[in-house]
Scaffold this active site. Structure first.
Site, PDB file in Angstrom:
ATOM      1  N   TYR A  65       0.852  -1.186   0.000  1.00  0.00           N
ATOM      2  CA  TYR A  65       0.000   0.000   0.000  1.00  0.00           C
ATOM      3  C   TYR A  65       0.885   1.233   0.000  1.00  0.00           C
ATOM      4  CZ  TYR A  65      -3.510   3.406   1.596  1.00  0.00           C
ATOM      5  OH  TYR A  65      -4.348   4.486   1.717  1.00  0.00           O
ATOM      6  N   ASP A  72       9.333   2.781   0.136  1.00  0.00           N
ATOM      7  CA  ASP A  72       8.246   3.402   0.888  1.00  0.00           C
ATOM      8  C   ASP A  72       8.387   2.951   2.338  1.00  0.00           C
ATOM      9  OD1 ASP A  72       6.006   4.355   2.078  1.00  0.00           O
ATOM     10  OD2 ASP A  72       4.587   3.588   0.565  1.00  0.00           O
ATOM     11  N   LYS A 117       3.954   8.726   9.330  1.00  0.00           N
ATOM     12  CA  LYS A 117       3.671   8.072  10.603  1.00  0.00           C
ATOM     13  C   LYS A 117       4.616   8.513  11.725  1.00  0.00           C
ATOM     14  CE  LYS A 117       0.850   4.761   8.316  1.00  0.00           C
ATOM     15  NZ  LYS A 117       0.896   3.855   7.213  1.00  0.00           N
TER      16      LYS A 117
END
Ligand SMILES: *Cc1c(COP(=O)(O)O)cnc(C)c1O
Length: 432
Positions: free
Chosen positions: A146, A241, A269
């Site tokens: 994702y 990522d 995050k």
């Protein structure tokens, strides 16, 4: 005694009349596991407290950011101080270069970076840069990875998309994804084949170096090294990522553990300490293509927001100061929980396959070794749902999807390990 969810149920009902599904991000709705999503009132350390006065041991950590645990005093203090000086200026502050320098210090492949407000934005921008730098159109991603919810990346995207069983998303024209190639994870021959088929046309490979968004999946030995070699040979960029793995698997992320230098890295995050932050960075010559220096446009009203920078600086500087102890503690706590829960499953005769690394762990309800999205999908989702509900009843809040990694925080200790394993023991006996 069964927990009460009366207040949360009422709040959910109200939210549903105003917000689609009552949620601002789909997997929060518990659709794939059933049951009622508790409404959180506050959190402290390893625990969440809901509107009915229930306490839950938190294993999703706001889906990644809360590595220090909730309401860490250094983070709260930094945000309060920053807020008192104003919440946004739309002009530069010293805090941006301060957090940037901490990131560059921790992640050596990043020579320059830019802050945005989410991981989605970070990835969109990194892809745009990769296309501009190479003058190529195709991007190569992997099934179950994702990379945020932008159009071009919602192809076999894991996470909530997989949880809800939708192939991609409605509203994404096929023309928008015609340059996106999605290949199985851990399969090098598929990558070689793609570079043969689209010779000189692939701008970049983007990958979660350790997958979290299909549940935790580790790269096979040599896999990431081979992707680095192939991209170098083919003149394509390698983008890690690390929105999830950055500052989680180690201070320098997965790239530090595997000794690989990607051309670009995306973060999010943890670097926002629970406030909205993303970042993308890498080689100087690539980053200097960004406006105002170069022709690649990218912008954001709230990018580098002072509250978010303050929370990020507090979190990252704490991790840097405590690096010798904090990552060892996280890894050991996670290992004990991962292995302990798996042992209880075995004793109860429940087929379970566990993957973990650093403070990420997933228990898949399958006998298969999970090495890619297809093997992750062999998990018995009904059984996972039962497991999730039963653990929640015992005050343990796991991520409400088989396709999500569980996270351990620095606030999880021996008591939490013991409680989790003993709860799992009771739950597995009910699952048969
Ligand atoms: C969470 C995540 C994103 C998206 O970040 P948002 O802040 O939710 O937009 C992108 N990539 C990975 C690997 C992620 O885990």
């Amino acid at each position: 005694m069964a927990l009460s969810f009366t207040h949360s149920r009422a709040l959910q009902k109200r939210a549903e009349s105003l917000i689609p599904g009552g949620v601002d991000s789909p997997v929060r709705a518990f659709r794939s596991v059933g049951g009622d999503p508790p409404f959180v009132e506050r959190a402290q350390g390893a625990y969440l407290y809901d509107a009915d006065g229930n306490r839950f041991l938190d294993y999703f950590g706001s889906w990644g950011p809360m590595i220090l645990g909730h309401a860490h005093p250094a983070v709260v203090d930094a945000v309060q101080k920053a807020a008192a000086n104003g919440t946004s200026f739309g002009a530069s502050t010293a805090a941006e270069a301060e957090l940037a320098s901490l990131v560059v210090q921790a992640v050596p492949s990043i020579e320059m970076l830019r802050f945005v407000s989410s991981g989605t934005e970070a990835v969109m921008s990194a892809i745009r840069l990769a296309r501009a730098f190479t003058g190529r159109k195709f991007i190569l991603k992997f099934e179950g990875c994702y990379h945020g919810h932008s159009d071009a990346l919602l192809v076999k995207a894991g996470s909530g998309v997989a949880t809800l069983g939708i192939p991609g998303s409605a509203g994404v024209p096929e023309e928008t994804v015609q340059f996106t190639l999605a290949l199985p994870f851990n399969d090098l021959s598929a990558v070689e084949e793609a570079f043969r088929l689209h010779a000189g046309q692939i701008a970049c490979i983007i990958i979660e170096p350790v997958v979290g968004n299909a549940g935790t999946i580790l790269p096979a030995p040599g896999y990431l090294e081979a992707l680095r070699a192939i991209t170098e040979r083919e003149g394509a960029l390698l983008i890690f990522d690390e929105v999830m793995t950055g500052f989680r698997l180690s201070l320098g992320g997965a790239q530090e553990i595997f000794h690989i230098k990607p051309d670009l890295t995306t973060l999010g995050k943890i670097i926002g300490g629970g406030l909205p932050v993303g970042a993308f960075g890498g080689r100087r010559e690539i980053m200097q293509m960004l406006a105002p220096l170069g022709p690649v446009y990218q912008a954001g009203t709230l990018s580098g927001n002072p509250l978010a920078m303050a929370a990020g600086i507090a979190t990252v500087s704490h991790l840097i100061a405590e690096r010798e102890t904090v990552y060892a503690h996280l890894a050991e706590t996670t290992r004990q929980i991962a292995v302990g829960v798996a042992r209880e499953a075995k004793a109860a005769g429940v087929p379970l396959s566990v993957n973990w690394m650093g403070s990420m762990v997933t228990w898949f309800f399958t006998e298969k070794n999970v090495i890619d999205f297809d093997t992750a999908s062999t998990s018995d989702m009904a059984r996972f749902g039962k497991f999730h509900r039963a653990m929640l009843e015992r005050g343990i809040w796991l991520p409400p999807s088989q396709y999500e990694a569980a996270f351990v925080s620095a606030a999880h200790g021996e008591a939490e390990v013991d409680y989790t394993i003993s709860a799992a023991r009771k739950v597995f006996s009910e699952l048969l």
